[in-house]
Design an enzyme around this catalytic site. Sequence first.
Site, mmCIF file in Angstrom:
data_model
loop_
_atom_site.group_PDB
_atom_site.id
_atom_site.type_symbol
_atom_site.label_atom_id
_atom_site.label_comp_id
_atom_site.label_asym_id
_atom_site.label_seq_id
_atom_site.Cartn_x
_atom_site.Cartn_y
_atom_site.Cartn_z
ATOM 1 N N MET A 24 39.357 48.478 36.446
ATOM 2 C CA MET A 24 39.881 48.587 37.801
ATOM 3 C C MET A 24 40.743 47.382 38.121
ATOM 4 O O MET A 24 40.500 46.283 37.630
ATOM 5 C CB MET A 24 38.716 48.674 38.788
ATOM 6 C CG MET A 24 39.141 48.920 40.230
ATOM 7 S SD MET A 24 37.711 49.019 41.322
ATOM 8 C CE MET A 24 37.094 47.355 41.219
ATOM 9 N N SER A 70 38.042 45.909 31.402
ATOM 10 C CA SER A 70 37.094 45.636 32.478
ATOM 11 C C SER A 70 36.110 46.799 32.580
ATOM 12 O O SER A 70 35.414 47.086 31.610
ATOM 13 C CB SER A 70 37.840 45.410 33.798
ATOM 14 O OG SER A 70 36.958 45.012 34.809
ATOM 15 N N THR A 71 36.076 47.479 33.713
ATOM 16 C CA THR A 71 35.096 48.541 33.934
ATOM 17 C C THR A 71 35.194 49.614 32.846
ATOM 18 O O THR A 71 36.253 50.166 32.613
ATOM 19 C CB THR A 71 35.314 49.202 35.309
ATOM 20 O OG1 THR A 71 35.410 48.188 36.293
ATOM 21 C CG2 THR A 71 34.172 50.147 35.648
ATOM 22 N N ASP A 104 44.557 43.129 36.704
ATOM 23 C CA ASP A 104 44.509 41.970 35.820
ATOM 24 C C ASP A 104 45.033 42.333 34.438
ATOM 25 O O ASP A 104 44.596 43.313 33.844
ATOM 26 C CB ASP A 104 43.065 41.443 35.712
ATOM 27 C CG ASP A 104 42.988 40.123 34.957
ATOM 28 O OD1 ASP A 104 43.971 39.365 34.995
ATOM 29 O OD2 ASP A 104 41.939 39.853 34.345
ATOM 30 N N HIS A 110 35.885 41.619 31.319
ATOM 31 C CA HIS A 110 35.317 41.108 32.559
ATOM 32 C C HIS A 110 33.802 41.299 32.523
ATOM 33 O O HIS A 110 33.312 42.425 32.485
ATOM 34 C CB HIS A 110 35.891 41.853 33.775
ATOM 35 C CG HIS A 110 37.346 41.598 33.985
ATOM 36 N ND1 HIS A 110 38.158 42.472 34.682
ATOM 37 C CD2 HIS A 110 38.158 40.577 33.604
ATOM 38 C CE1 HIS A 110 39.389 41.991 34.720
ATOM 39 N NE2 HIS A 110 39.412 40.844 34.064
#
Length: 348
Positions: free
Chosen positions: A292, A173-174, A295, A199
């Site tokens: 973050m 993600s991030t 997930d 993401h």
Amino acid sequence: MAINVLVVDDSAVVRQVLREVLGEAPDINVYAAVSDPIFAMQKMQQEWPDVIVLDIEMPRMDGLTFLRQLMSERPTPVIICSSLAEKGAELSLQALAAGAIDIFTKPQLGVKDFLLDAKQQFWNSVRGAASARLTKRAAEPQANKKEITHKPVHADLVSMTSTTDRISVIGTSTGGTQALETILVNLSRTCPGIAVVQHMPEKFTAAFAKRLDSVCEVDVKEAETGDRLIPGRVLIAPGGHHLEIQRSGAQYIAKVFRGPAVNRHCPSVDVLFRSAARAAGRNVTGIIMTGMGDDGARGLLEMRQAGARTIAQDEASCIVFGMPKEAINLGAAKEILSLTQIPAVLEG
């Protein structure tokens, strides 16, 4: 202590709404909202922000130029607040390559209602950005990129007759766009097939896959239902769709579908990982990387319980040590590796 945020956007409406939306969070303070990077630099001389929310297309100085200057001199977490239009998607991906850590999209119409509806997501994005670890980057990162323009065509017909013994799945993600590029540019066309959930908003993943494909020896494409996981191919989950891996005879194939968000995300890493546990068991390697939230943590645990090799990126090399930390705390990761160690694992 509140997270100090500087908003830089040439739309007065967006500046006003972002002040309102972010200001409702108890731990976020928008100390200034300005119309372009020139005014931003003046504000930053008085007080340096913890996070910058940055538009790209602005007068006097565009957001990309400002971002590259910022990341080469004093790296600061930046969230791109970009249009969903095709041009906005391409420019946002350039911003991620230059060091921005997240994208937040805004429609061309109904911006106020959209941002008000998505305020929780925006709060989380700002909190994730505030915890990011950043390092200085070259002022002109694009100049050093190798571009691969000619690739041999994959022999899909040959692959149909052979068993795909091993595959890999990656969730991030991030900070993941930078981490994925670092990994994928180091892979050869003989590496086992890979499926990825990053993401990312809808309409961005196709451009992201295309960009990676241009700098990698492996083939990178946005996943479509029926795509085979074959050596030298990387499938990226489309934004707004989940990606699962299914077994079809001797092959592993992709299934792409719309569905409700899982752990607030679509695509969701948990959806991919759980499907890999079911379809591939011991024949799959799962890797959870920078991001973050949580997930993917439970999905990675299911993979480990199914006999898969499971790996979490280490804290030192993560931009945001959230998802890997949750997986480690659950006991889902057999191994903890740095970003530089992961390509060797993926090569099999």
